[in-house]
Write a protein that holds these residues in place. Structure first.
Motif, short mmCIF file in Angstrom:
data_model
loop_
_atom_site.label_atom_id
_atom_site.label_comp_id
_atom_site.label_asym_id
_atom_site.label_seq_id
_atom_site.Cartn_x
_atom_site.Cartn_y
_atom_site.Cartn_z
N SER A 32 32.15 19.02 54.57
CA SER A 32 31.60 17.81 53.98
C SER A 32 32.29 16.59 54.59
O SER A 32 33.28 16.72 55.32
N ALA A 33 31.76 15.42 54.27
CA ALA A 33 32.36 14.18 54.77
C ALA A 33 33.82 14.07 54.34
O ALA A 33 34.65 13.53 55.06
N GLY A 34 34.13 14.64 53.19
CA GLY A 34 35.50 14.62 52.69
C GLY A 34 36.35 15.76 53.22
O GLY A 34 37.51 15.89 52.83
N GLY A 35 35.80 16.59 54.08
CA GLY A 35 36.57 17.68 54.68
C GLY A 35 36.52 18.99 53.91
O GLY A 35 37.21 19.94 54.27
N PHE A 36 35.72 19.05 52.85
CA PHE A 36 35.62 20.28 52.08
C PHE A 36 34.83 21.33 52.84
O PHE A 36 33.83 21.03 53.50
N ARG A 37 35.27 22.58 52.74
CA ARG A 37 34.55 23.69 53.35
C ARG A 37 33.24 23.92 52.59
O ARG A 37 33.25 24.03 51.37
N LEU A 38 32.16 24.06 53.34
CA LEU A 38 30.86 24.35 52.74
C LEU A 38 30.30 25.60 53.41
O LEU A 38 30.24 25.68 54.63
N TYR A 39 29.89 26.54 52.58
CA TYR A 39 29.46 27.85 53.06
C TYR A 39 27.98 28.08 52.79
O TYR A 39 27.44 27.60 51.81
N THR A 40 27.38 28.88 53.65
CA THR A 40 25.98 29.28 53.49
C THR A 40 25.92 30.72 52.98
O THR A 40 26.95 31.41 52.90
N GLU A 41 24.72 31.18 52.69
CA GLU A 41 24.53 32.58 52.29
C GLU A 41 25.00 33.53 53.39
O GLU A 41 25.60 34.57 53.11
N ALA A 42 24.75 33.15 54.64
CA ALA A 42 25.19 33.98 55.76
C ALA A 42 26.72 34.07 55.79
O ALA A 42 27.28 35.14 56.11
N ASP A 43 27.41 32.99 55.46
CA ASP A 43 28.87 33.01 55.41
C ASP A 43 29.35 33.96 54.31
O ASP A 43 30.31 34.71 54.51
N VAL A 44 28.68 33.92 53.18
CA VAL A 44 29.03 34.83 52.08
C VAL A 44 28.81 36.27 52.51
O VAL A 44 29.65 37.15 52.25
N ASP A 45 27.72 36.54 53.20
CA ASP A 45 27.45 37.90 53.69
C ASP A 45 28.57 38.37 54.61
O ASP A 45 29.00 39.53 54.55
N ARG A 46 29.06 37.48 55.46
CA ARG A 46 30.17 37.82 56.37
C ARG A 46 31.43 38.13 55.56
O ARG A 46 32.15 39.08 55.86
N LEU A 47 31.70 37.32 54.55
CA LEU A 47 32.86 37.57 53.70
C LEU A 47 32.76 38.92 53.00
O LEU A 47 33.76 39.63 52.85
N LEU A 48 31.56 39.29 52.59
CA LEU A 48 31.36 40.58 51.94
C LEU A 48 31.63 41.73 52.89
O LEU A 48 32.17 42.77 52.49
N VAL A 49 31.27 41.57 54.15
CA VAL A 49 31.57 42.59 55.15
C VAL A 49 33.09 42.75 55.26
O VAL A 49 33.62 43.86 55.23
N VAL A 50 33.78 41.63 55.36
CA VAL A 50 35.24 41.66 55.48
C VAL A 50 35.86 42.27 54.22
O VAL A 50 36.77 43.11 54.32
N ARG A 51 35.37 41.88 53.06
CA ARG A 51 35.90 42.41 51.81
C ARG A 51 35.75 43.93 51.75
O ARG A 51 36.60 44.64 51.26
N ARG A 52 34.66 44.43 52.28
CA ARG A 52 34.43 45.89 52.29
C ARG A 52 35.34 46.59 53.30
O ARG A 52 35.75 47.73 53.09
N MET A 53 35.65 45.92 54.39
CA MET A 53 36.46 46.53 55.44
C MET A 53 37.95 46.57 55.09
O MET A 53 38.66 47.51 55.46
N LYS A 54 38.43 45.55 54.42
CA LYS A 54 39.86 45.40 54.16
C LYS A 54 40.48 46.62 53.50
O LYS A 54 41.49 47.13 53.99
N PRO A 55 39.95 47.12 52.39
CA PRO A 55 40.61 48.27 51.75
C PRO A 55 40.48 49.57 52.54
O PRO A 55 41.13 50.56 52.22
N LEU A 56 39.68 49.57 53.57
CA LEU A 56 39.50 50.77 54.39
C LEU A 56 40.45 50.80 55.57
O LEU A 56 40.40 51.71 56.40
N GLY A 57 41.32 49.80 55.66
CA GLY A 57 42.36 49.81 56.68
C GLY A 57 41.97 49.21 58.01
O GLY A 57 42.68 49.39 59.00
N PHE A 58 40.88 48.47 58.06
CA PHE A 58 40.50 47.81 59.31
C PHE A 58 41.46 46.66 59.59
O PHE A 58 41.86 45.94 58.67
#
Length: 131
Positions: A32-58
């Motif tokens: 944002s103009a104030g420097g805040f991080r703004l995410y899209t649905e695609a960004d959330v999907d990417r985070l979900l992939v990472v969240r699923r990988m983390k406990p599996l030792g990737f």
């Protein structure tokens, strides 16, 4: 979406979402103009992939590689060679996921055995008056 909303949707802490941005794993699509991080649905999907990988030792590198492979497969301009490399990455990650899932199933079986043993011992102790 702002980072708090994204963290809630992905079931991650805000600190974790920031960390994934800092290491270049999942960066917000816009600021944002104030420097805040703004995410899209695609960004959330990417985070979900990472969240699923983390406990599996990737590792972080493996996570980056998988995300890059997924990006390559989504990009209609990717070459045949790039797509083949991406598919190979997916196959390797799938194999590692299967191995990790098997280890987790075994750990769960051990936990359930222990819980059963403890419940049985507690019941015997109650019936016999032993403490």
């Amino acid at each position: 979406m702002q980072i708090g909303q994204v963290a809630t949707r992905a079931q991650l802490s805000i600190r974790t979402v920031r960390h994934y941005d800092d290491v270049g794993l999942v960066t917000p699509s816009v600021r944002s103009a104030g420097g805040f991080r703004l995410y899209t649905e695609a960004d959330v999907d990417r985070l979900l992939v990472v969240r699923r990988m983390k406990p599996l030792g990737f590792t972080l590198a493996e996570m980056k590689n998988l995300l890059a492979a997924l990006d390559t497969l989504d990009d209609t301009k990717s070459s045949v060679s790039e797509r083949k490399t991406a598919v190979q990455c997916l196959r390797e990650c799938r194999a590692k996921t299967g191995e990790s899932a098997e280890r987790l199933r075994q750990q769960l079986a051990y936990a359930e055995e222990l819980a059963g043993l403890l419940a049985e011992r507690a019941e015997v102790s109650v019936r016999t008056g032993r403490r």
